[in-house]
Design an enzyme around this catalytic site. Structure first.
Site, PDB file in Angstrom:
ATOM      1  N   GLU A 143       0.826  -1.214   0.000  1.00 57.32           N
ATOM      2  CA  GLU A 143       0.000   0.000   0.000  1.00 57.32           C
ATOM      3  C   GLU A 143       0.857   1.260   0.000  1.00 57.32           C
ATOM      4  OE1 GLU A 143      -3.045  -0.166  -0.519  1.00 57.32           O
ATOM      5  OE2 GLU A 143      -3.516  -2.257  -0.043  1.00 57.32           O
ATOM      6  N   CYS A 151      -7.520  -1.887   8.150  1.00 59.72           N
ATOM      7  CA  CYS A 151      -6.162  -1.925   7.593  1.00 59.72           C
ATOM      8  C   CYS A 151      -5.681  -0.516   7.291  1.00 59.72           C
ATOM      9  CB  CYS A 151      -6.120  -2.786   6.332  1.00 59.72           C
ATOM     10  SG  CYS A 151      -6.314  -4.541   6.718  1.00 59.72           S
ATOM     11  N   HIS A 162      -1.291  -5.684   2.047  1.00 62.71           N
ATOM     12  CA  HIS A 162      -2.492  -6.514   2.033  1.00 62.71           C
ATOM     13  C   HIS A 162      -2.140  -7.885   1.453  1.00 62.71           C
ATOM     14  CE1 HIS A 162      -5.747  -3.374   2.677  1.00 62.71           C
ATOM     15  NE2 HIS A 162      -6.166  -4.419   3.358  1.00 62.71           N
TER      16      HIS A 162
HETATM   17  N1  PCA Z   1      -8.394  -6.838   6.658  1.00 61.91           N
HETATM   18  C1  PCA Z   1      -9.346  -5.755   6.838  1.00 61.91           C
HETATM   19  C2  PCA Z   1      -9.325  -5.467   8.316  1.00 61.91           C
HETATM   20  C3  PCA Z   1      -8.593  -6.597   8.947  1.00 61.91           C
HETATM   21  C4  PCA Z   1      -7.978  -7.338   7.845  1.00 61.91           C
HETATM   22  O1  PCA Z   1      -7.192  -8.284   7.958  1.00 61.91           O
HETATM   23  C5  PCA Z   1      -9.058  -4.533   5.960  1.00 61.91           C
HETATM   24  O2  PCA Z   1      -8.632  -4.727   4.803  1.00 61.91           O
HETATM   25  O3  PCA Z   1      -9.272  -3.407   6.379  1.00 61.91           O
END
Ligand code: PCA
Length: 211
Positions: free
Chosen positions: A81, A143, A171
């Site tokens: 990200e 996240c 991610h």
């Molecule tokens: N993914 C979510 C919140 C917790 C996670 O593992 C997100 O992409 O915000």
């Protein structure tokens, strides 16, 4: 000096029973293989509790590197990200609450760029055979909350305390066994581990050069 690394992942959410990010954070702390002090924590998928936890961990551990991890259900690559935004929407979170339009840090700047060397990280991940790409949105849920809160906590430090070298977020795809038929293939745990380990190598190398 041995670099200190904080890796965060998340607990399962949204009715799921596993979250690769929490599992891989713990796994990396256990067998990263670098001369680094790596601490892993599994965060709650709860608005405000997630950001408070990351802020407290940064204050406590004063890390050189903060690497947040989270699950992106639809992802098929590692997604590094680039931006954390001061916006939260979503839920129900793991406390059962839903939000429409909140600031992560009330009155904070609109956004922060990740301070990860993203091009070098992508090259290192792909160089070990793991598919990866960058991403311009970490979403609007926990996240993004953790990425924004970590960048905010580190940006707010006075220069003499600016020992955080690198803050960013990745991610992760689901593991193959978590994916239902017809909805993508996921990525094996060991492959994800290898990509994240390659990232750590770059980040730790960079932290050593900086100190
Ligand atoms: N993914 C979510 C919140 C917790 C996670 O593992 C997100 O992409 O915000």
């Amino acid at each position: 000096m041995t670099p200190t690394v904080l890796i965060t992942g998340f607990e399962p959410f949204d009715g799921g029973d596993r979250n690769p990010s929490g599992e891989l954070a713990l796994e990396l702390a256990e067998r990263h293989g670098f001369a680094a002090d790596v601490r892993a924590e599994v965060l709650p998928v709860v608005f405000r509790k997630a950001s408070a936890a990351v802020r407290d961990l940064i204050a406590e551990t004063r890390p050189d590197i903060v690497m947040g991890l989270g699950l992106a259900g639809g992802a098929s690559t590692l997604r590094v990200e680039r931006i954390g935004v001061n916006f939260f929407r979503g839920g129900p979170d793991n406390d059962g609450d839903r939000y429409e339009d909140e600031e992560v840090i009330p009155g904070g700047p609109a956004a922060y760029f990740s301070t990860f060397p993203i091009a070098r990280l992508l090259a290192a991940i792909e160089g070990c055979g793991v598919p990866a790409r960058d991403s311009l949105s970490a979403g609007s849920y926990c996240c993004n909350e953790v990425l924004y809160a970590a960048l905010h906590a580190c940006a707010g430090r006075s220069p003499e305390h600016s020992e955080v070298a690198s803050v960013g977020f990745v991610h992760l795809p689901p593991f193959p066994e978590m994916v239902g038929e017809g909805s993508g293939s996921g990525m094996m745990c060991e492959l994800q581990f290898r990509g994240l380990q390659a990232m750590l190598g770059v980040l730790i190398g960079a932290a050593e050069t900086a100190t």
